[in-house]
Structures are given as C-alpha cells and as structure tokens.
Design a protein around this motif. Structure first.
Motif, mmCIF file in Angstrom:
data_model
loop_
_atom_site.group_PDB
_atom_site.id
_atom_site.type_symbol
_atom_site.label_atom_id
_atom_site.label_comp_id
_atom_site.label_asym_id
_atom_site.label_seq_id
_atom_site.Cartn_x
_atom_site.Cartn_y
_atom_site.Cartn_z
ATOM 1 N N ARG A 27 0.793 -1.554 -0.232
ATOM 2 C CA ARG A 27 0.405 -0.025 -0.269
ATOM 3 C C ARG A 27 0.809 0.873 -0.363
ATOM 4 O O ARG A 27 0.663 2.377 0.945
ATOM 5 N N TRP A 28 1.292 1.119 -0.964
ATOM 6 C CA TRP A 28 2.878 2.276 -1.046
ATOM 7 C C TRP A 28 1.794 3.872 -1.246
ATOM 8 O O TRP A 28 2.633 5.151 -0.410
ATOM 9 N N ARG A 29 0.380 4.052 -1.823
ATOM 10 C CA ARG A 29 -0.248 5.222 -1.756
ATOM 11 C C ARG A 29 -0.718 5.885 -0.169
ATOM 12 O O ARG A 29 -0.750 6.791 -0.041
ATOM 13 N N MET A 30 -0.328 4.762 0.840
ATOM 14 C CA MET A 30 -0.604 5.394 2.181
ATOM 15 C C MET A 30 0.506 6.322 2.547
ATOM 16 O O MET A 30 0.310 6.952 3.678
ATOM 17 N N TYR A 31 1.624 6.482 2.286
ATOM 18 C CA TYR A 31 2.995 6.872 2.788
ATOM 19 C C TYR A 31 3.682 7.374 1.130
ATOM 20 O O TYR A 31 3.745 8.229 2.140
ATOM 21 N N LEU A 32 3.313 7.501 0.313
ATOM 22 C CA LEU A 32 3.289 8.386 -0.667
ATOM 23 C C LEU A 32 2.448 9.185 -1.632
ATOM 24 O O LEU A 32 2.031 8.487 -1.920
ATOM 25 N N LEU A 33 2.703 10.488 -1.338
ATOM 26 C CA LEU A 33 1.369 11.180 -2.123
ATOM 27 C C LEU A 33 1.507 10.377 -3.566
ATOM 28 O O LEU A 33 0.463 10.463 -3.363
ATOM 29 N N ASP A 34 3.002 10.953 -4.983
ATOM 30 C CA ASP A 34 2.917 10.431 -5.551
ATOM 31 C C ASP A 34 4.111 9.490 -5.937
ATOM 32 O O ASP A 34 4.513 9.173 -4.932
ATOM 33 N N ASP A 35 4.308 9.522 -7.383
ATOM 34 C CA ASP A 35 5.343 7.720 -7.245
ATOM 35 C C ASP A 35 6.600 9.015 -8.334
ATOM 36 O O ASP A 35 7.322 8.387 -8.337
ATOM 37 N N ARG A 36 6.773 10.597 -7.991
ATOM 38 C CA ARG A 36 7.940 10.999 -8.155
ATOM 39 C C ARG A 36 9.198 10.678 -8.100
ATOM 40 O O ARG A 36 8.732 10.468 -5.614
ATOM 41 N N TYR A 37 10.621 10.006 -7.948
ATOM 42 C CA TYR A 37 12.375 9.507 -7.141
ATOM 43 C C TYR A 37 12.065 11.081 -5.903
ATOM 44 O O TYR A 37 11.830 10.144 -4.492
ATOM 45 N N LEU A 38 11.931 11.930 -5.929
ATOM 46 C CA LEU A 38 11.996 12.708 -5.171
ATOM 47 C C LEU A 38 10.929 12.548 -3.665
ATOM 48 O O LEU A 38 11.400 12.682 -2.439
ATOM 49 N N THR A 39 9.603 12.666 -4.294
ATOM 50 C CA THR A 39 9.059 12.017 -2.837
ATOM 51 C C THR A 39 9.645 10.714 -2.027
ATOM 52 O O THR A 39 9.411 11.249 -1.114
#
Length: 89
Positions: A13-25
């Motif tokens: 569930r990576w979207r629970m922790y990361l707002l988007d899929d950018r490398y710097l995020t």
C-alpha cells in the motif's frame, strides 16, 4: 513500526505513505524515516551505494548516485524537483 514491517506495508500500500510516484518524494520519505530513527536506518548505505554503483567513493548524496543510473547528469550536482511541462504534457 520497525523497518521490515514498513517495507512489507510499502510493497502492498505504497500510496498510504507516498503522495505521488516521483523519485524525490520517495527519497524524502526514506530520509524522513531515517531521521525518525536517529539516522540509524541508512548507516553505511551511502558507502554501499557508492561502491555498488560507481565502484568508488564520491561526495554526492546517495539519491544523486542512484538517480545517475537513469539520468547521468545527476552526478553533476543536486537533484531538482520535476517541473510541469508546458502544455501539461
């Protein structure tokens, strides 16, 4: 939450922790988690990345070194946030 548990959750569930899929995020999340653990999570990681990717030590940060695998210009200095392209593309 410990590191193995976090990694388990991130893979599902990576979207629970990361707002988007950018490398710097992702880099910001990893650095923040490392900071929360008093800089113990990534202890020795920079040296490992240098040796694994470049086969030598360099003064650049680990995010730049890893990014250089896809964007060789990343070895020339700090990474910059992605900018929206004109026309939305």
């Amino acid at each position: 939450m410990n590191v193995p548990e976090l990694l388990f959750r991130l893979t599902r569930r990576w979207r629970m922790y990361l707002l988007d899929d950018r490398y710097l995020t992702a880099v910001a999340f990893i650095e923040g988690f490392d900071q929360a653990l008093d800089r113990r999570l990534l202890d020795g990681f920079h040296e490992w990345v240098c040796q694994r990717v470049l086969e030598r030590h360099v003064g650049l940060s680990w995010p730049n070194i890893i990014a250089s695998l896809e964007v060789p210009e990343a070895l020339s200095g700090p990474l910059q946030p992605e900018r929206p392209r004109p026309g939305g593309g």
